[in-house]
Scaffold this motif. Structure first.
Motif, PDB file in Angstrom:
ATOM      1  N   ALA A   1      29.065 -14.772 105.868  1.00 26.60           N
ATOM      2  CA  ALA A   1      29.054 -13.328 106.137  1.00 26.60           C
ATOM      3  C   ALA A   1      30.467 -12.826 106.436  1.00 26.60           C
ATOM      4  CB  ALA A   1      28.117 -13.018 107.297  1.00 26.60           C
ATOM      5  N   GLN A   2      31.231 -13.590 107.206  1.00 26.97           N
ATOM      6  CA  GLN A   2      32.606 -13.192 107.518  1.00 26.97           C
ATOM      7  C   GLN A   2      33.478 -13.182 106.269  1.00 26.97           C
ATOM      8  OE1 GLN A   2      33.901 -11.927 110.365  1.00 26.97           O
ATOM      9  NE2 GLN A   2      35.672 -11.564 109.074  1.00 26.97           N
ATOM     10  N   GLU A   3      33.311 -14.177 105.416  1.00 26.88           N
ATOM     11  CA  GLU A   3      34.069 -14.216 104.165  1.00 26.88           C
ATOM     12  C   GLU A   3      33.710 -13.033 103.270  1.00 26.88           C
ATOM     13  OE1 GLU A   3      36.612 -16.131 102.880  1.00 26.88           O
ATOM     14  OE2 GLU A   3      36.716 -16.749 104.970  1.00 26.88           O
ATOM     15  N   ARG A   4      32.435 -12.676 103.239  1.00 29.69           N
ATOM     16  CA  ARG A   4      32.000 -11.543 102.419  1.00 29.69           C
ATOM     17  C   ARG A   4      32.624 -10.250 102.941  1.00 29.69           C
ATOM     18  NH1 ARG A   4      28.473  -7.769 100.616  1.00 29.69           N
ATOM     19  NH2 ARG A   4      27.500  -8.215  98.610  1.00 29.69           N
ATOM     20  N   GLU A   5      32.662 -10.080 104.251  1.00 30.33           N
ATOM     21  CA  GLU A   5      33.290  -8.885 104.829  1.00 30.33           C
ATOM     22  C   GLU A   5      34.778  -8.841 104.497  1.00 30.33           C
ATOM     23  OE1 GLU A   5      31.950  -6.166 106.415  1.00 30.33           O
ATOM     24  OE2 GLU A   5      30.118  -7.097 105.678  1.00 30.33           O
ATOM     25  N   THR A   6      35.434  -9.985 104.538  1.00 28.35           N
ATOM     26  CA  THR A   6      36.852 -10.047 104.190  1.00 28.35           C
ATOM     27  C   THR A   6      37.064  -9.659 102.727  1.00 28.35           C
ATOM     28  OG1 THR A   6      37.267 -11.756 105.838  1.00 28.35           O
ATOM     29  CG2 THR A   6      38.879 -11.568 104.058  1.00 28.35           C
ATOM     30  N   LEU A   7      36.208 -10.185 101.840  1.00 27.51           N
ATOM     31  CA  LEU A   7      36.317  -9.838 100.430  1.00 27.51           C
ATOM     32  C   LEU A   7      36.043  -8.359 100.191  1.00 27.51           C
ATOM     33  CD1 LEU A   7      34.639 -12.911  98.707  1.00 27.51           C
ATOM     34  CD2 LEU A   7      37.014 -12.179  98.490  1.00 27.51           C
ATOM     35  N   LEU A   8      35.036  -7.810 100.874  1.00 33.70           N
ATOM     36  CA  LEU A   8      34.752  -6.384 100.734  1.00 33.70           C
ATOM     37  C   LEU A   8      35.958  -5.546 101.142  1.00 33.70           C
ATOM     38  CD1 LEU A   8      31.071  -6.026 101.981  1.00 33.70           C
ATOM     39  CD2 LEU A   8      31.939  -5.599  99.684  1.00 33.70           C
ATOM     40  N   ASP A   9      36.606  -5.932 102.233  1.00 33.71           N
ATOM     41  CA  ASP A   9      37.786  -5.200 102.691  1.00 33.71           C
ATOM     42  C   ASP A   9      38.915  -5.286 101.659  1.00 33.71           C
ATOM     43  OD1 ASP A   9      39.266  -3.712 104.717  1.00 33.71           O
ATOM     44  OD2 ASP A   9      40.444  -5.558 104.932  1.00 33.71           O
ATOM     45  N   LEU A  10      39.151  -6.483 101.125  1.00 37.23           N
ATOM     46  CA  LEU A  10      40.218  -6.643 100.128  1.00 37.23           C
ATOM     47  C   LEU A  10      39.931  -5.857  98.855  1.00 37.23           C
ATOM     48  CD1 LEU A  10      40.976 -10.453 100.497  1.00 37.23           C
ATOM     49  CD2 LEU A  10      42.448  -8.560 101.175  1.00 37.23           C
ATOM     50  N   ILE A  11      38.685  -5.902  98.390  1.00 38.58           N
ATOM     51  CA  ILE A  11      38.333  -5.167  97.180  1.00 38.58           C
ATOM     52  C   ILE A  11      38.441  -3.659  97.422  1.00 38.58           C
ATOM     53  CG2 ILE A  11      36.467  -4.661  95.556  1.00 38.58           C
ATOM     54  CD1 ILE A  11      35.533  -7.604  96.020  1.00 38.58           C
ATOM     55  N   ALA A  12      37.955  -3.195  98.573  1.00 33.64           N
ATOM     56  CA  ALA A  12      38.045  -1.760  98.895  1.00 33.64           C
ATOM     57  C   ALA A  12      39.499  -1.311  98.941  1.00 33.64           C
ATOM     58  CB  ALA A  12      37.344  -1.472 100.224  1.00 33.64           C
TER      59      ALA A  12
ATOM     60  N   ALA B   1      38.905   6.448 103.723  1.00 31.62           N
ATOM     61  CA  ALA B   1      39.085   5.985 102.347  1.00 31.62           C
ATOM     62  C   ALA B   1      38.434   4.626 102.143  1.00 31.62           C
ATOM     63  CB  ALA B   1      40.566   5.931 101.999  1.00 31.62           C
ATOM     64  N   LEU B   2      38.595   3.737 103.122  1.00 29.94           N
ATOM     65  CA  LEU B   2      37.974   2.416 103.013  1.00 29.94           C
ATOM     66  C   LEU B   2      36.451   2.512 103.079  1.00 29.94           C
ATOM     67  CD1 LEU B   2      40.385   0.207 105.142  1.00 29.94           C
ATOM     68  CD2 LEU B   2      40.146   0.281 102.654  1.00 29.94           C
ATOM     69  N   THR B   3      35.949   3.406 103.912  1.00 24.18           N
ATOM     70  CA  THR B   3      34.504   3.598 104.007  1.00 24.18           C
ATOM     71  C   THR B   3      33.945   4.085 102.674  1.00 24.18           C
ATOM     72  OG1 THR B   3      34.634   4.048 106.373  1.00 24.18           O
ATOM     73  CG2 THR B   3      32.689   4.858 105.224  1.00 24.18           C
ATOM     74  N   GLN B   4      34.672   4.957 102.007  1.00 22.04           N
ATOM     75  CA  GLN B   4      34.227   5.458 100.712  1.00 22.04           C
ATOM     76  C   GLN B   4      34.320   4.391  99.625  1.00 22.04           C
ATOM     77  OE1 GLN B   4      36.651   8.929 100.099  1.00 22.04           O
ATOM     78  NE2 GLN B   4      35.399  10.203 101.452  1.00 22.04           N
ATOM     79  N   ALA B   5      35.274   3.491  99.714  1.00 22.69           N
ATOM     80  CA  ALA B   5      35.461   2.452  98.696  1.00 22.69           C
ATOM     81  C   ALA B   5      34.518   1.271  98.891  1.00 22.69           C
ATOM     82  CB  ALA B   5      36.917   1.970  98.706  1.00 22.69           C
ATOM     83  N   ARG B   6      34.014   1.074 100.104  1.00 22.78           N
ATOM     84  CA  ARG B   6      33.173  -0.109 100.374  1.00 22.78           C
ATOM     85  C   ARG B   6      31.891  -0.179  99.544  1.00 22.78           C
ATOM     86  NH1 ARG B   6      34.421  -3.730 104.521  1.00 22.78           N
ATOM     87  NH2 ARG B   6      32.288  -4.398 104.780  1.00 22.78           N
ATOM     88  N   PRO B   7      31.169   0.918  99.301  1.00 18.82           N
ATOM     89  CA  PRO B   7      29.966   0.791  98.463  1.00 18.82           C
ATOM     90  C   PRO B   7      30.277   0.298  97.041  1.00 18.82           C
ATOM     91  CG  PRO B   7      29.887   2.844  99.688  1.00 18.82           C
ATOM     92  CD  PRO B   7      31.252   2.258  99.891  1.00 18.82           C
TER      93      PRO B   7
END
Length: 80
Positions: A15-26, A48-54
């Motif tokens: 789960a932590q790795e997925r959150e890290t990847l989501l942040d990097l992709i966003a 901006a990050l909140t909008q990019a996360r989905p």
């Protein structure tokens, strides 16, 4: 140089790795969009990050599905 990450052995680590990847992709989506628009791409705002996360989540989910299918195909009898 070859770097091997430590193996993920718990759901919490995954789960932590997925959150890290989501942040990097966003962040990557933000920088790509800002660059394409010709605007400054300084540190993205929280909004901006909140909008990019989905969008990042959709991308990562599709990638995870592909990995599961690839693993299943590779585990099937007769595959090399």
């Amino acid at each position: 140089m070859h770097v091997s990450p430590d193996p993920i052995t718990t759901r919490e680590q995954a789960a932590q790795e997925r959150e890290t990847l989501l942040d990097l992709i966003a962040r990557g989506l933000y920088c790509t969009t800002a660059g394409a628009l010709g605007t400054d791409h300084t540190e993205p705002s929280a909004e901006a990050l909140t909008q990019a996360r989905p969008v990042a989540d959709d991308y990562l989910s599709a990638y995870e599905e592909w990995l599961v299918k690839l693993s299943a195909d590779n585990a099937a009898p007769g595959t090399q």
